[in-house]
Enzyme design. Structure first.
Site, PDB file in Angstrom:
ATOM      1  CG  ASP A 167      -3.007   0.809   7.138  1.00 27.34           C
ATOM      2  OD1 ASP A 167      -3.517   1.945   7.521  1.00 27.34           O
ATOM      3  OD2 ASP A 167      -1.717   0.883   7.158  1.00 27.34           O
TER       4      ASP A 167
ATOM      5  CE  LYS B  33      -0.334   1.885   3.547  1.00 31.40           C
ATOM      6  NZ  LYS B  33      -0.305   2.588   4.859  1.00 31.40           N
TER       7      LYS B  33
END
Length: 281
Positions: A137, A10
């Site tokens: 996350d 990410k």
């Protein structure tokens, strides 16, 4: 039967972080995208064990504190199923504590695999709820879609972002998230988080944004600043910034060929660093 899934890195193209609220949590706003490279997670018939290999696998716990097994336990609790007829394999290709969501991506990948193998009737919302329990996350890394993340990272609005040739570089140091947030709070230099992503011109838009954790991370790990200066001095770099809470930084390039050229030069300039050309989507 073996089932495998990529757990992609990410990247926060920007990350605006507000002052902590009454619970000590930081509301945020971030544009997140995902690489075509990451860790690999597999399911095979077995006895509920976790095996780890890969360039960054050495020393990682295979016990219940690993996010892969935490996700397994969330799945079992939510579905009422036991999944100890499977073994779990993690190939750790991403650096640790590096700001690219590796652990959360691993957890998301194993949740997808368990749904596919054991409970295909589980809804997307239910899977998201499991992922949310693995960390801030968790949900964004579960779906790995370009999105504006808000709240504490759990409110996602999908956006259209063109494929972005890029180079990821980590100077070979860990940058633990709690320490970065502590340094951020100590500085008390909080700015508004409500900058809008227009999506008109990528570089122009990103130039109006920030990563609010970049400065405190550099204070803790000064080599991050050196990496960023090196990236910004390269002819192939259109834009460079730190991702997440660091220490991984990224450079956006015009083409994948330019990204690969830049990556090769960075490997020479930073022989101890982890460097990867990729495409962010």
């Amino acid at each position: 039967m073996k089932r495998s899934r990529l757990a992609p890195a990410k990247v926060n193209l920007y990350l605006h972080v507000a002052a902590p609220d009454h619970r000590g949590y930081h509301p945020l706003r971030s544009l997140v995208v995902f690489a075509d490279y990451g860790d690999e997670v597999s399911l095979t018939p077995g006895e509920g064990r976790l095996f780890i290999d890969g360039p960054f696998g050495q020393g990682l716990s295979t016990g219940e504190d690993n996010l892969v097994l935490k996700a397994v336990r969330r799945f079992e609790a939510a579905t009422g199923l036991r999944v100890d007829s499977h073994d779990f394999h993690l190939t750790k290709n991403l650096p640790l504590a590096s700001g690219v969501g590796g652990g959360s991506a691993d957890a998301g990948a194993v949740l997808h695999l368990l749904r596919e193998a054991c409970a295909p009737e589980v809804t997307d919302d239910a899977l998201s709820a499991m992922a949310a329990e693995t960390g801030a996350d968790g949900v964004m890394c579960l779906w790995a879609q370009a999105s504006i993340a808000e709240g504490y990272g759990e409110r996602l609005t999908p956006v259209t972002v063109p494929p972005l040739p890029a180079v990821l570089i980590n100077p070979g140091v860990e940058c633990p998230t709690p320490a970065v947030f502590k340094a951020y709070d100590a500085a008390a230099e909080f700015a508004p988080v409500d900058t809008q992503w227009r999506g008109d011109d990528l570089i122009d838009d990103l130039a109006t944004t920030r990563n609010d954790l970049e400065a405190p991370a550099i204070r803790l790990v000064p080599v991050i600043g050196e990496v960023l200066a090196s990236l910004r001095a390269q002819p192939e770099t259109r834009f460079a910034r730190m991702s997440g809470s660091g220490a991984t930084c990224f450079a956006l390039c015009e083409t994948l060929s330019e990204a690969e050229t830049l990556a090769a030069r960075l490997r020479d300039d930073w022989p101890k660093a982890w460097v990867r050309a990729c495409t962010l989507r």
